[in-house]
Design a protein around this motif. Sequence first.
Motif, PDB file in Angstrom:
ATOM      1  N   SER A 264      -5.655 -42.740   6.927  1.00  0.00           N
ATOM      2  CA  SER A 264      -5.625 -42.197   5.566  1.00  0.00           C
ATOM      3  C   SER A 264      -5.878 -40.704   5.676  1.00  0.00           C
ATOM      4  O   SER A 264      -6.234 -40.200   6.729  1.00  0.00           O
ATOM      5  CB  SER A 264      -6.677 -42.876   4.671  1.00  0.00           C
ATOM      6  N   ALA A 276       2.827 -42.797   9.908  1.00  0.00           N
ATOM      7  CA  ALA A 276       1.469 -43.172  10.328  1.00  0.00           C
ATOM      8  C   ALA A 276       1.484 -44.541  11.011  1.00  0.00           C
ATOM      9  O   ALA A 276       0.804 -44.750  12.026  1.00  0.00           O
ATOM     10  CB  ALA A 276       0.525 -43.191   9.123  1.00  0.00           C
ATOM     11  N   VAL A 284      -2.196 -48.054   5.786  1.00  0.00           N
ATOM     12  CA  VAL A 284      -2.410 -46.652   5.410  1.00  0.00           C
ATOM     13  C   VAL A 284      -3.081 -46.565   4.036  1.00  0.00           C
ATOM     14  O   VAL A 284      -2.615 -47.186   3.069  1.00  0.00           O
ATOM     15  CB  VAL A 284      -1.043 -45.918   5.399  1.00  0.00           C
TER      16      VAL A 284
END
Length: 361
Positions: A264, A276, A284
């Motif tokens: 995050s 990510a 995420v």
Amino acid sequence: MTDKALPIDQQRKNDHVKSALAQQEIAKNSDFDEVRFVHQSLNTVDFANISLETHWAGATHALPFYINGMTGGSQQTKQYNQALAILARETGLPMASGSISAALKHPDMADTFTIIRQENPQGFVMANLGAHHSLENAQKAVDLLQADALQIHLNIPQEVVMPEGDRDYSMWAEQIAEMVDKLDVPVIVKETGFGMARETIEELMNLGVKTIDVSGRGGTNFIQIENERRDHLDFSFLADWGQSTPEALLESICLQDQVEVLASGGIQNPYDIVKAISLGAKAVGLSGKFLHVIDSQGIDAGIKLVEDWIQFIRHMLLLTGCQHITDLKHQPLVISGQLAEWAYQRGINTQALANRKQASS
Ligand SMILES: Cc1cc2nc3c(=O)[nH]c(=O)nc-3n(C[C@H](O)[C@H](O)[C@H](O)COP(=O)(O)O)c2cc1C
């Protein structure tokens, strides 16, 4: 305007929300721009059977992103918790509360957190607390929300710049180990927008932690937020402190087969989520972005945003040749610019990342 009648922790939470919302209005450079996929012209994906399912903190989650810890602890932020809980319920997103510390100190603030469970009785809910708390407090926080997991936050840069911040971190590691050992829900240790280093992750693993949110720099910046609350000693020179989320994910890369990594910090769009996850995150988290959407456009706009993002992510899997979201972590990624420089200095092999073997889809 500051309401002098409020206890300091309630006023602080309101101040945090106000500053975090203002930060969302400012466009920032993102290290995610230094991460690129390698386009392949053939793949075997069937759009109808794409799966976004992920598994972390002892549960299977239908969606690969979640609402990260923010609010509760003041009457004003109860409204945000209510709106975010409705968003979670209507979309199926997991959701974390803000630090429950305020309700432990002021029991009349409990309803500013319990509204989350009230609005979303079946959802995956995480309680949140600082690492200085006792096992007893951690159990109270879990019980208050009938939480499925507990987030323990690490926020030393924020405490350092916060005028009334904690100055003694000597018990944190010990408290974390005890919580991991004694609580019967999974414990997720998270940063608060400063990113984690490989050494920190290894230390947390040694304490028994199985799930980590590296929460990096790039979005909400608590050094800036706390600095605005100070009337002497200007810490603005520290605004860039910490690892960005892509840097923190690269830091974690050699440990991802031993610990569940969540990401995050600075997530602004579904492409950031896909990148990510390709850098190894199981899922995420978003804070500032969801707060801003709810605040400026309301719950229905928040629901529409989540539904659109799910579609974007499904299309990105189609484009990158991934039948299942977890296939993303086998996709070759080319890292450039300052992110590549960070990796080089830290001995992270970006050439291996750029040439890794794709999963056959
Ligand atoms: C208004 C606000 C309050 C927050 N309060 C907490 C908190 O109580 N506990 C926590 O672990 N993190 C807290 N955070 C940090 C977020 O969970 C997250 O780590 C950080 O904001 C980076 O994500 P973002 O860039 O998506 O906002 C808060 C963030 C915001 C915006």
